[in-house]
Design a protein around this motif. Structure first.
Motif, PDB file in Angstrom:
ATOM      1  N   PHE A  32       4.918   3.882  19.831  1.00 24.70           N
ATOM      2  CA  PHE A  32       4.440   3.140  18.661  1.00 24.70           C
ATOM      3  C   PHE A  32       4.529   1.631  18.890  1.00 24.70           C
ATOM      4  CE2 PHE A  32       5.582   0.842  14.761  1.00 24.70           C
ATOM      5  CZ  PHE A  32       4.414   1.026  14.039  1.00 24.70           C
ATOM      6  N   LYS A  33       5.663   1.156  19.387  1.00 24.78           N
ATOM      7  CA  LYS A  33       5.838  -0.290  19.586  1.00 24.78           C
ATOM      8  C   LYS A  33       4.861  -0.841  20.620  1.00 24.78           C
ATOM      9  CE  LYS A  33      10.682  -0.845  18.230  1.00 24.78           C
ATOM     10  NZ  LYS A  33      12.041  -1.235  18.685  1.00 24.78           N
ATOM     11  N   SER A  34       4.675  -0.102  21.700  1.00 28.22           N
ATOM     12  CA  SER A  34       3.727  -0.549  22.720  1.00 28.22           C
ATOM     13  C   SER A  34       2.304  -0.592  22.171  1.00 28.22           C
ATOM     14  CB  SER A  34       3.781   0.375  23.934  1.00 28.22           C
ATOM     15  OG  SER A  34       5.061   0.346  24.536  1.00 28.22           O
ATOM     16  N   SER A  35       1.958   0.397  21.406  1.00 27.09           N
ATOM     17  CA  SER A  35       0.610   0.439  20.824  1.00 27.09           C
ATOM     18  C   SER A  35       0.437  -0.636  19.764  1.00 27.09           C
ATOM     19  CB  SER A  35       0.353   1.818  20.211  1.00 27.09           C
ATOM     20  OG  SER A  35       0.459   2.834  21.183  1.00 27.09           O
ATOM     21  N   LEU A  36       1.513  -0.951  19.046  1.00 23.32           N
ATOM     22  CA  LEU A  36       1.416  -1.959  17.998  1.00 23.32           C
ATOM     23  C   LEU A  36       1.074  -3.328  18.580  1.00 23.32           C
ATOM     24  CD1 LEU A  36       1.615  -2.278  14.958  1.00 23.32           C
ATOM     25  CD2 LEU A  36       4.058  -2.765  15.220  1.00 23.32           C
ATOM     26  N   GLY A  52      10.413   3.452   3.634  1.00 22.64           N
ATOM     27  CA  GLY A  52      10.736   4.436   2.599  1.00 22.64           C
ATOM     28  C   GLY A  52       9.495   5.063   2.011  1.00 22.64           C
ATOM     29  N   GLN A  53       8.456   4.252   1.818  1.00 22.69           N
ATOM     30  CA  GLN A  53       7.183   4.768   1.309  1.00 22.69           C
ATOM     31  C   GLN A  53       6.533   5.714   2.322  1.00 22.69           C
ATOM     32  OE1 GLN A  53       4.229   1.708   0.790  1.00 22.69           O
ATOM     33  NE2 GLN A  53       2.571   3.160   0.465  1.00 22.69           N
ATOM     34  N   ALA A  54       6.584   5.333   3.610  1.00 25.27           N
ATOM     35  CA  ALA A  54       5.928   6.136   4.647  1.00 25.27           C
ATOM     36  C   ALA A  54       6.593   7.493   4.820  1.00 25.27           C
ATOM     37  CB  ALA A  54       5.933   5.376   5.966  1.00 25.27           C
ATOM     38  N   PHE A  55       7.919   7.506   4.755  1.00 24.30           N
ATOM     39  CA  PHE A  55       8.657   8.747   5.020  1.00 24.30           C
ATOM     40  C   PHE A  55       9.078   9.453   3.734  1.00 24.30           C
ATOM     41  CE2 PHE A  55       9.044   6.494   9.029  1.00 24.30           C
ATOM     42  CZ  PHE A  55       8.969   7.490   9.970  1.00 24.30           C
ATOM     43  N   ARG A  56       8.240   9.388   2.731  1.00 21.09           N
ATOM     44  CA  ARG A  56       8.541  10.109   1.491  1.00 21.09           C
ATOM     45  C   ARG A  56       8.609  11.616   1.752  1.00 21.09           C
ATOM     46  NH1 ARG A  56       4.076   7.725  -2.522  1.00 21.09           N
ATOM     47  NH2 ARG A  56       2.866   8.246  -0.672  1.00 21.09           N
ATOM     48  N   PRO A  57       9.463  12.325   1.031  1.00 19.01           N
ATOM     49  CA  PRO A  57       9.630  13.766   1.293  1.00 19.01           C
ATOM     50  C   PRO A  57       8.327  14.556   1.251  1.00 19.01           C
ATOM     51  CG  PRO A  57      11.375  12.989  -0.147  1.00 19.01           C
ATOM     52  CD  PRO A  57      10.421  11.837   0.016  1.00 19.01           C
ATOM     53  N   GLU A  58       7.444  14.201   0.317  1.00 20.69           N
ATOM     54  CA  GLU A  58       6.194  14.971   0.220  1.00 20.69           C
ATOM     55  C   GLU A  58       5.323  14.795   1.455  1.00 20.69           C
ATOM     56  OE1 GLU A  58       5.695  11.346  -2.634  1.00 20.69           O
ATOM     57  OE2 GLU A  58       7.283  12.683  -1.899  1.00 20.69           O
ATOM     58  N   PRO A  84       0.824   3.045   6.528  1.00 17.31           N
ATOM     59  CA  PRO A  84       1.507   1.946   5.820  1.00 17.31           C
ATOM     60  C   PRO A  84       2.350   1.063   6.735  1.00 17.31           C
ATOM     61  CG  PRO A  84       2.511   4.069   5.274  1.00 17.31           C
ATOM     62  CD  PRO A  84       1.261   4.358   6.022  1.00 17.31           C
ATOM     63  N   VAL A  85       2.924   1.647   7.781  1.00 18.10           N
ATOM     64  CA  VAL A  85       3.748   0.850   8.694  1.00 18.10           C
ATOM     65  C   VAL A  85       2.872  -0.106   9.502  1.00 18.10           C
ATOM     66  CG1 VAL A  85       5.354   0.931  10.632  1.00 18.10           C
ATOM     67  CG2 VAL A  85       5.523   2.641   8.813  1.00 18.10           C
ATOM     68  N   ILE A  86       1.727   0.384   9.982  1.00 14.00           N
ATOM     69  CA  ILE A  86       0.808  -0.481  10.716  1.00 14.00           C
ATOM     70  C   ILE A  86       0.252  -1.560   9.791  1.00 14.00           C
ATOM     71  CG2 ILE A  86      -1.440  -0.560  11.864  1.00 14.00           C
ATOM     72  CD1 ILE A  86      -0.787   2.229  13.006  1.00 14.00           C
ATOM     73  N   ALA A  87      -0.104  -1.190   8.567  1.00 14.61           N
ATOM     74  CA  ALA A  87      -0.648  -2.161   7.614  1.00 14.61           C
ATOM     75  C   ALA A  87       0.372  -3.262   7.332  1.00 14.61           C
ATOM     76  CB  ALA A  87      -1.035  -1.456   6.317  1.00 14.61           C
ATOM     77  N   PHE A  88       1.640  -2.890   7.183  1.00 13.88           N
ATOM     78  CA  PHE A  88       2.670  -3.905   6.935  1.00 13.88           C
ATOM     79  C   PHE A  88       2.739  -4.903   8.083  1.00 13.88           C
ATOM     80  CE2 PHE A  88       6.961  -5.322   7.968  1.00 13.88           C
ATOM     81  CZ  PHE A  88       7.263  -6.086   6.846  1.00 13.88           C
TER      82      PHE A  88
END
Length: 242
Positions: free
Chosen positions: A202-206, A115-121, A137-141
């Protein structure tokens, strides 16, 4: 009876009444203190229980990351937490219950992160900045919670498969919304196909990002952004500005 005697009798009566009042006040204060102490005891026990549960979940996260869920045991988790197996069983009946609780907490945090990553702004930013705003933020999590990856992609983990599928579906929906904003002329089929490719990349790179630290991790993160930018730029540039 003389006046002095009468005064003495009255003084004695007043003193007795004062002593009685003092005793009653002391008894009331003692009762109040006992009630406060009694109310505080369950709160202290609850706080200790919550700390113990957090300790056990943190230990389980470490064990699941090192050995995988299937090879983990309650004895190993207890050792990691520095407690006896009997103490562990006071809070969790088995490792399945621990995995369900830990997985549920991590899934909740993952939803909050998305939700934080995909904020409208963020969606109004140019594509390179958008990739930073969404991916960082998704990678950091995932880097801060490696047990999340271990549980979500491990075998035989109970109770969280459906929630993981819902998280996956939610990510695809969010990615499609971003693409639709950048590429309003794209067909539904093209949006779905591209969204699945982005999530797959994304998943493969993660996997690579989580397997490295420091500069190597940063390098793989930068490569992921480069790959996605080059993949998406042709799709974005051939669409009329909106």
């Amino acid at each position: 009876m003389g006046k002095n005697a009468e005064k003495g009798t009255k003084s004695s009566a007043v003193g007795a009444a004062s002593a009685t009042d003092s005793t009653a006040t002391d008894s009331t204060a003692a009762a109040a203190t006992t009630a406060d102490t009694g109310a505080a005891a369950p709160r202290r026990r609850q706080a200790r229980g919550e700390r113990r549960i957090s300790q056990l979940l943190a230990a389980a996260a470490g064990v699941f990351c090192r050995t995988g869920y299937a090879s983990a045991s309650t004895n190993a988790i207890a050792r990691e937490a520095g407690v006896s197996p009997g103490t562990l069983y006071q809070y969790f009946p088995n490792k399945e219950a621990i995995a369900v609780e830990l997985g549920g907490q991590l899934l909740q945090r993952a939803h909050e992160t998305h939700g934080q990553a995909f904020r409208p702004e963020n969606l109004e930013r140019p594509l390179p900045e958008l990739l930073d705003a969404v991916l960082d933020p998704v990678i950091a999590f995932n880097c801060e919670n490696p047990a999340f990856w271990a549980l979500m992609h491990g075998t035989g983990v109970p109770g969280i498969a459906q929630e993981h599928e819902e998280l996956h579906a939610g990510m695809l929906t969010r990615i499609e919304a971003v693409l639709r904003n950048f590429c309003p002329q794209a067909s539904a089929h093209e949006l779905a196909h591209t969204s699945n490719m982005i999530l797959g990349i994304f998943k493969s790179s993660l996997d690579l990002i989580l397997a490295h630290e420091g500069d190597e991790r940063a390098a793989y993160t930068a490569e992921l952004k480069t790959v996605l930018l080059r993949y998406l730029e042709p799709m974005v540039t051939r669409t009329a500005p909106h």
